[in-house]
Design a protein around this motif. Structure first.
Motif, PDB file in Angstrom:
ATOM      1  N   GLU A  34       1.027  -0.886  -0.091  1.00 14.12           N
ATOM      2  CA  GLU A  34      -0.078   0.116  -0.205  1.00 14.12           C
ATOM      3  C   GLU A  34       0.606   1.092   0.154  1.00 14.12           C
ATOM      4  O   GLU A  34       0.599   2.472  -0.283  1.00 14.12           O
ATOM      5  CB  GLU A  34      -1.391   0.389   0.538  1.00 14.12           C
ATOM      6  N   LEU A  35       2.029   1.077   1.023  1.00 14.82           N
ATOM      7  CA  LEU A  35       2.638   2.167   1.122  1.00 14.82           C
ATOM      8  C   LEU A  35       3.452   2.874  -0.354  1.00 14.82           C
ATOM      9  O   LEU A  35       3.986   3.690  -0.948  1.00 14.82           O
ATOM     10  CB  LEU A  35       3.547   2.592   1.936  1.00 14.82           C
ATOM     11  N   GLU A  36       4.031   1.720  -1.122  1.00 16.48           N
ATOM     12  CA  GLU A  36       4.939   2.012  -2.415  1.00 16.48           C
ATOM     13  C   GLU A  36       4.019   2.186  -2.935  1.00 16.48           C
ATOM     14  O   GLU A  36       4.470   3.372  -4.799  1.00 16.48           O
ATOM     15  CB  GLU A  36       5.719   0.290  -2.593  1.00 16.48           C
ATOM     16  N   VAL A  37       2.810   2.363  -3.245  1.00 16.20           N
ATOM     17  CA  VAL A  37       1.812   2.815  -4.638  1.00 16.20           C
ATOM     18  C   VAL A  37       1.846   4.538  -3.684  1.00 16.20           C
ATOM     19  O   VAL A  37       1.400   5.279  -5.017  1.00 16.20           O
ATOM     20  CB  VAL A  37       0.452   1.759  -4.200  1.00 16.20           C
ATOM     21  N   PHE A  38       1.258   4.359  -2.995  1.00 24.07           N
ATOM     22  CA  PHE A  38       1.190   5.828  -2.636  1.00 24.07           C
ATOM     23  C   PHE A  38       1.666   6.817  -2.828  1.00 24.07           C
ATOM     24  O   PHE A  38       1.424   7.612  -3.491  1.00 24.07           O
ATOM     25  CB  PHE A  38       0.256   5.659  -0.968  1.00 24.07           C
ATOM     26  N   VAL A  39       3.278   6.180  -2.412  1.00 25.62           N
ATOM     27  CA  VAL A  39       4.446   6.780  -2.822  1.00 25.62           C
ATOM     28  C   VAL A  39       4.102   7.555  -4.337  1.00 25.62           C
ATOM     29  O   VAL A  39       4.725   8.427  -4.974  1.00 25.62           O
ATOM     30  CB  VAL A  39       5.725   6.345  -2.267  1.00 25.62           C
ATOM     31  N   ARG A  40       4.037   6.067  -4.944  1.00 29.47           N
ATOM     32  CA  ARG A  40       4.535   6.591  -6.263  1.00 29.47           C
ATOM     33  C   ARG A  40       3.545   7.088  -6.540  1.00 29.47           C
ATOM     34  O   ARG A  40       3.476   7.411  -8.378  1.00 29.47           O
ATOM     35  CB  ARG A  40       4.034   4.868  -6.988  1.00 29.47           C
TER      36      ARG A  40
ATOM     37  N   ALA B  86       0.612   6.023 -11.913  1.00 26.61           N
ATOM     38  CA  ALA B  86       1.500   5.399 -11.550  1.00 26.61           C
ATOM     39  C   ALA B  86       0.261   3.794 -11.505  1.00 26.61           C
ATOM     40  O   ALA B  86       1.926   2.965 -11.150  1.00 26.61           O
ATOM     41  CB  ALA B  86       0.930   5.493 -10.005  1.00 26.61           C
ATOM     42  N   ALA B  87      -0.157   3.940 -11.610  1.00 29.81           N
ATOM     43  CA  ALA B  87      -1.068   2.716 -12.712  1.00 29.81           C
ATOM     44  C   ALA B  87       0.073   2.093 -13.806  1.00 29.81           C
ATOM     45  O   ALA B  87       0.667   0.978 -14.114  1.00 29.81           O
ATOM     46  CB  ALA B  87      -2.936   2.757 -13.017  1.00 29.81           C
ATOM     47  N   ARG B  88      -0.101   3.056 -14.383  1.00 24.50           N
ATOM     48  CA  ARG B  88       1.558   2.680 -15.984  1.00 24.50           C
ATOM     49  C   ARG B  88       2.824   2.054 -14.900  1.00 24.50           C
ATOM     50  O   ARG B  88       3.058   1.197 -16.084  1.00 24.50           O
ATOM     51  CB  ARG B  88       1.946   3.106 -17.059  1.00 24.50           C
TER      52      ARG B  88
ATOM     53  N   PRO C 275      -5.745   2.146 -13.668  1.00 26.20           N
ATOM     54  CA  PRO C 275      -5.945   2.987 -12.880  1.00 26.20           C
ATOM     55  C   PRO C 275      -7.006   2.693 -11.150  1.00 26.20           C
ATOM     56  O   PRO C 275      -7.125   3.150 -10.349  1.00 26.20           O
ATOM     57  CB  PRO C 275      -6.117   4.526 -13.411  1.00 26.20           C
ATOM     58  N   SER C 276      -8.115   2.358 -11.790  1.00 19.04           N
ATOM     59  CA  SER C 276      -9.202   2.285 -11.147  1.00 19.04           C
ATOM     60  C   SER C 276      -9.009   1.208  -9.816  1.00 19.04           C
ATOM     61  O   SER C 276      -8.446   1.658  -8.435  1.00 19.04           O
ATOM     62  CB  SER C 276     -10.596   0.703 -11.468  1.00 19.04           C
ATOM     63  N   ALA C 277      -7.608   0.286  -9.525  1.00 15.08           N
ATOM     64  CA  ALA C 277      -7.500  -0.748  -9.052  1.00 15.08           C
ATOM     65  C   ALA C 277      -6.202   0.352  -7.950  1.00 15.08           C
ATOM     66  O   ALA C 277      -6.441   0.106  -6.383  1.00 15.08           O
ATOM     67  CB  ALA C 277      -6.073  -1.780  -9.341  1.00 15.08           C
ATOM     68  N   VAL C 278      -4.990   1.185  -8.531  1.00 12.50           N
ATOM     69  CA  VAL C 278      -3.976   2.631  -7.750  1.00 12.50           C
ATOM     70  C   VAL C 278      -5.919   3.292  -6.813  1.00 12.50           C
ATOM     71  O   VAL C 278      -4.907   3.688  -5.912  1.00 12.50           O
ATOM     72  CB  VAL C 278      -3.996   2.722  -8.811  1.00 12.50           C
ATOM     73  N   SER C 279      -6.572   3.530  -7.454  1.00 13.11           N
ATOM     74  CA  SER C 279      -7.821   4.536  -6.776  1.00 13.11           C
ATOM     75  C   SER C 279      -8.189   4.155  -5.587  1.00 13.11           C
ATOM     76  O   SER C 279      -8.225   4.420  -4.759  1.00 13.11           O
ATOM     77  CB  SER C 279      -8.571   5.104  -7.437  1.00 13.11           C
ATOM     78  N   LYS C 280      -8.452   2.398  -6.215  1.00 11.69           N
ATOM     79  CA  LYS C 280      -9.611   1.924  -4.630  1.00 11.69           C
ATOM     80  C   LYS C 280      -8.314   1.546  -3.623  1.00 11.69           C
ATOM     81  O   LYS C 280      -8.612   1.449  -2.443  1.00 11.69           O
ATOM     82  CB  LYS C 280      -9.564  -0.029  -5.199  1.00 11.69           C
TER      83      LYS C 280
END
Length: 314
Positions: free
Chosen positions: A11-17, A27-29, A35-40
């Motif tokens: 989670e932290l890595e995704v948020f930072v990205r 970030a999703a790319r 993008p929906s998975a990152v947003s969720k």
């Protein structure tokens, strides 16, 4: 007890990205997600923490105060994990995207000539380089390292000193032929004194006269957005300017510029630092490698991109 099905580091890595790339889609790319998975995932993180980390709009994402604090601490946590993995593996290499900001003269004379060597040494690192003389907010601009000249203001940033350079007033031979050169600080007031368009940390040109130091404020018919553009105006014969010695030493050696009032130069030095977010010693390996590389290779008395050398003050 914490739930074991929560991948907090993920989670932290995704948020930072999301913060580093400026949006969910970018970030999703980079993470090969939708993008929906990152947003969720970010929404789920906010729900679990019970606070909003991002203010969303159609144009941009903006960190809330809580999000800013979480991002800064998150960088340290991820850096600590990277350092732990590096210690556990003798073959760990710096990797990832490195975002660097530098003032234009330093970038032109040092960073651009040195970057190929750095990237050859660390092939798994990519660099995004921005050159500007404006002082930026590293967190807001998602910057890993910034190179700044002059006195450092008190802040939460950590700094590594890269050296110091003399400052000197210069003019082109064409300007000297038309207007002559000043014999002292008072005579300098009659000349076209060019300067940077934005505010400097220290105002005026310090000069010695009759054993006393005084400051002459620049007042000319043109300003430039950065130090290298200012140098170009001087080379064109428009006026005089006070620049870092490393910017002009090759021009002086080649006769394109003339030193002005060197006998009245107080010999003050402008220090250059690499600044970064790294309280507590937690740094991603790519940032640590870049800082070490700069300290090892930057010599402010001899730019890589210049021919000729101006002697340092004794």
């Amino acid at each position: 007890m914490a739930r074991t099905d929560i991948n907090r580091s993920g989670e932290l890595e995704v948020f930072v990205r999301v913060i580093e790339t400026g949006g969910f889609s970018a970030a999703a790319r980079s993470l090969e997600m939708t993008p929906s998975a990152v947003s969720k995932l970010v929404a789920r993180l906010e729900q679990r923490l019970g606070t909003r980390l991002l203010q969303r709009s159609t144009r941009q994402l903006q960190l809330t105060p809580e999000g800013c604090a979480f991002y800064e601490r998150g960088l340290r946590v991820l850096a600590d994990l990277e350092e732990a993995e590096r210690c556990a593996s003798a073959h760990a290499e710096p990797r990832g995207r490195l975002r660097v900001n530098a003032n234009v003269p330093f970038g032109q004379h040092f960073l651009l000539p040195l970057l190929p060597d750095f990237l050859q040494r660390h092939p798994q690192v990519g660099v995004d380089l921005t050159l500007t003389d404006e002082v930026i907010d590293l967190l807001e601009q998602r910057t890993d390292v910034a190179v700044r000249a002059g006195p450092l203001k008190s802040s939460s940033l950590v700094a590594r000193r890269l050296g110091a350079t003399r400052m000197m007033i210069v003019a082109a031979p064409a300007y000297a032929a038309r207007h002559g050169l000043p014999a002292n600080a008072d005579a300098l007031l009659a000349h076209n004194r060019l300067d940077i368009g934005h505010a400097r940390s220290v105002q005026g040109w310090p000069l010695l006269q009759d054993g006393q130091q005084q400051r002459v404020l620049p007042s000319g018919n043109a300003r430039a957005s950065n130090g290298d553009a200012l140098r170009q105006l001087v080379l064109g014969g428009l006026g005089l300017a006070r620049l870092a010695a490393f910017q002009v030493q090759a021009d002086i050696a080649a006769g394109r510029l003339l030193p002005v009032l060197e006998d009245a130069n107080p010999g003050d030095l402008e220090e250059v630092h690499a600044v970064f977010l790294g309280q507590g010693g937690y740094l991603p390996l790519r940032v640590r490698a870049f800082l070490d590389f700069l300290v090892e290779n930057v010599d402010l008395t001899q730019p890589r991109g210049s021919a000729g050398r101006w002697p340092a003050a004794s």
